[in-house]
Design an enzyme around this catalytic site. Structure first.
Site, PDB file in Angstrom:
ATOM      1  N   ASN A 122      43.578  81.570  20.418  1.00  0.00           N
ATOM      2  CA  ASN A 122      42.891  80.663  19.497  1.00  0.00           C
ATOM      3  C   ASN A 122      43.188  80.944  18.027  1.00  0.00           C
ATOM      4  O   ASN A 122      43.254  80.031  17.216  1.00  0.00           O
ATOM      5  CB  ASN A 122      41.380  80.689  19.753  1.00  0.00           C
TER       6      ASN A 122
ATOM      7  N   SER B 191      37.268  86.979  26.058  1.00  0.00           N
ATOM      8  CA  SER B 191      36.007  86.668  26.719  1.00  0.00           C
ATOM      9  C   SER B 191      35.214  87.930  27.051  1.00  0.00           C
ATOM     10  O   SER B 191      35.768  89.018  27.229  1.00  0.00           O
ATOM     11  CB  SER B 191      36.263  85.889  28.012  1.00  0.00           C
TER      12      SER B 191
ATOM     13  N   GLU C 216      36.227  92.536  20.666  1.00  0.00           N
ATOM     14  CA  GLU C 216      35.478  91.424  20.093  1.00  0.00           C
ATOM     15  C   GLU C 216      35.467  90.307  21.113  1.00  0.00           C
ATOM     16  O   GLU C 216      36.525  89.782  21.483  1.00  0.00           O
ATOM     17  CB  GLU C 216      36.064  90.925  18.774  1.00  0.00           C
ATOM     18  N   LEU C 217      34.261  89.929  21.536  1.00  0.00           N
ATOM     19  CA  LEU C 217      34.129  89.030  22.677  1.00  0.00           C
ATOM     20  C   LEU C 217      33.471  87.716  22.257  1.00  0.00           C
ATOM     21  O   LEU C 217      33.646  87.266  21.145  1.00  0.00           O
ATOM     22  CB  LEU C 217      33.357  89.761  23.781  1.00  0.00           C
TER      23      LEU C 217
ATOM     24  N   CYS D  12      35.402  82.375  18.031  1.00  0.00           N
ATOM     25  CA  CYS D  12      34.253  83.186  18.449  1.00  0.00           C
ATOM     26  C   CYS D  12      33.143  83.175  17.414  1.00  0.00           C
ATOM     27  O   CYS D  12      31.970  83.309  17.746  1.00  0.00           O
ATOM     28  CB  CYS D  12      34.698  84.619  18.709  1.00  0.00           C
TER      29      CYS D  12
END
Length: 524
Positions: free
Chosen positions: A165, A240, A261-262, A295
């Site tokens: 992304n 994710s 980092e989710l 995110c």
């Protein structure tokens, strides 16, 4: 209806003389290649080579050899590479923006966010690395007699597993501090956006980074992820929450460090005294940057009932004015989703909510007339528990808006989630904004901004709470996580033991007196 600007069919093609040199930076070819298509048009971008276990082993062996020499270089020399990299990224931004747009389908304005992020991080870590990595000399157990050095040693080879992304920001901005700290990096970018990561590696080599120090292996995470993690000394992953748990388990078994980092289900709070017009304008970018595939983006808006009607009217009007398209220029406000699976998720969340009583205030439709994965920016009201979109991350251009009776109710609702990545608070009273922000369970909270104020402040750490992750990027933490501390203590003149002829009892009494004196003097 949302207006739109169509993408010319020919705009999705990248010239072969740009693509082929980039593929040379991939340690791949031992496994069958895959086709990569442009999301905005469905056109073929490239045949992407894939990495076999042998390719991965070769990449790590090369990286380890290069890292030993790199770690011996002075930090200022390593930092100079980052400064030159900064200049290349800004000077050649048109080329990388074309690549990012082609691979992701996002608008050019949102692609430029990535250029800005990488430039800021390159400049920041080039500026602070020497100070952060300098040998520290803390007080020894016996002042003047015990001399202590604390050094920061590079981990070795860092695996940077980056998503599709934000393919430039999340590939380069995590690799840069690892490199300047003296590590090598083996990257595993997503197949969909591998060319962006390879461009960053190419730019770094042209900036003076030794070949072999930053490499890329290519393949699906489910296929080669374990091979990469199994050879790494540290893992940096963005993606994710479900995959993050798996990586944490693998890293834990290997006893290596990791930073994750989710996901996020981020709230935006419009308090009773907010500047409604400004909030309704800035919330557009906060919710729909990169078509919501971020995110940090907002998926929940809580508005005080005193300003609810006005905010909703202005916000919905702004949403309906968004122009869709992904032409390779600055002509559109929002681009395409990147995958069919993202489009399927967005449709499922919206359709489920509508079937259970939610109201569509704007958007709510796919736009196949513009491209395979376009979906209108969507605002939902009357969203309640039991609807999928109420708790689950959509990761698309969908935001739910809620009326709340008080600021306290807004805070309570914002914290009613397992996620804790980012939040936004809108108020004219900055002191009140800080107080509210401190009560929200999120790794970063922006007052009178959506996400860029916190994210773009490279000297401040960024990361998640709860199932939004662990570890931090940016700030000193974003560099020091790639190092291990080593303490070297030298004892001079007298030992830390009874002197000749001194009993153990007298030694204990002497040391007790010493400890009390140090406490009285407030010494560390």
């Amino acid at each position: 209806m949302t207006t739109a600007a169509k993408l010319p069919a020919e705009a999705a093609a990248l010239p072969a003389d740009l693509v082929q040199p980039l593929l040379e930076h991939a340690v791949a070819g031992g496994a069958p290649s895959v086709e990569v298509f442009a999301p905005a048009t469905g056109r073929l971008v490239t045949e992407l080579p894939q990495s076999s276990p042998g390719d991965i082993e070769r990449a790590f062996a090369t990286a380890r050899a290069a890292q030993r020499e790199w770690a011996r270089r002075p930090v200022r020399e390593r930092a100079a590479v980052l400064r030159r990299f900064h200049d290349i990224v800004l000077a050649e931004q048109d080329a990388i923006l074309d690549i990012v747009q082609t691979e992701t389908g996002k608008s050019r304005a949102h692609a430029f966010d990535e250029v800005g992020d990488v430039a800021v991080n390159a400049r920041y870590y080039a500026s602070v690395a020497e100070k952060l990595l300098a040998t520290r000399k803390p007080r020894g157990v016996l002042p003047f007699l015990t001399q202590v050095d604390v050094r920061n040693r590079p981990k070795g080879v860092v695996a940077v597993i980056s998503p599709w992304n934000y393919p430039l920001a999340l590939a380069a901005s995590d690799a840069l501090p690892a490199l300047v700290a003296g590590n090598a990096v083996v990257a595993r970018p997503d197949n969909q956006t591998a060319l962006t990561a390879l461009w960053a590696i190419d730019a770094a080599v042209r900036a003076g980074l030794p070949r072999g120090l930053w490499q890329a292996v290519l393949g699906r995470g489910s296929v080669i992820g374990g091979e990469v993690i199994g050879r790494a000394d540290y893992v940096d992953y963005t993606g994710s929450s479900a995959t993050g748990r798996t990586i944490a388990q693998q890293a834990g078994e290997l006893l290596i460090g990791y930073s994750l980092e989710l996901g996020g289900k981020n709230p935006l709070l419009v308090l009773a005294d907010a500047d409604v017009s400004r909030a309704a304008k800035i919330a557009i970018r906060a919710c729909f940057a990169s078509a919501g595939q971020l995110c940090e983006s907002m998926e929940r808006i809580y508005v005080h009932e005193a300003v609810y009607d006005r905010f909703v009217a202005e916000f919905v009007a702004n949403v309906r004015a968004i122009e869709l398209g992904a032409e390779l220029n600055y002509g559109s406000d929002m681009g395409s989703l990147t995958f069919q699976r993202q489009l399927d998720t967005v449709r499922a969340h919206v359709d489920d909510a509508v079937a259970k009583g939610a109201t569509v205030l704007a958007g709510g439709r796919a736009r196949p007339d513009l491209g395979p994965f376009f979906y209108e920016p969507t605002v939902l009201a009357d969203v309640r528990p039991g609807m999928t979109v109420y708790r689950e991350e959509t990761f698309g251009p969908v935001v739910s808006i809620y009326r709340v009776a008080s600021d306290e109710k807004a805070i309570e609702a914002a914290n009613d989630t397992a996620y804790g990545l980012n939040a936004s608070v809108w108020t004219k009273d900055v002191r009140r904004g800080r107080e509210v922000a401190a009560r929200i369970n999120a790794g970063s909270v922006n007052v009178n901004e959506g996400f860029i104020a916190a994210w773009g402040s490279a000297d401040a750490p960024s990361g998640g709470l709860g199932i939004s992750g662990t570890g931090r990027r940016h700030g000193p933490e974003g560099l020091l996580k790639y190092t291990d501390t080593q303490t070297i203590a030298v004892q001079r003149v007298l030992p830390i033991a009874p002197l000749p002829g001194m009993s153990e009892e007298l030694w204990a009494k002497t040391m007790t007196l010493y400890f009390n004196v140090m406490k009285t003097l407030r010494q560390k």
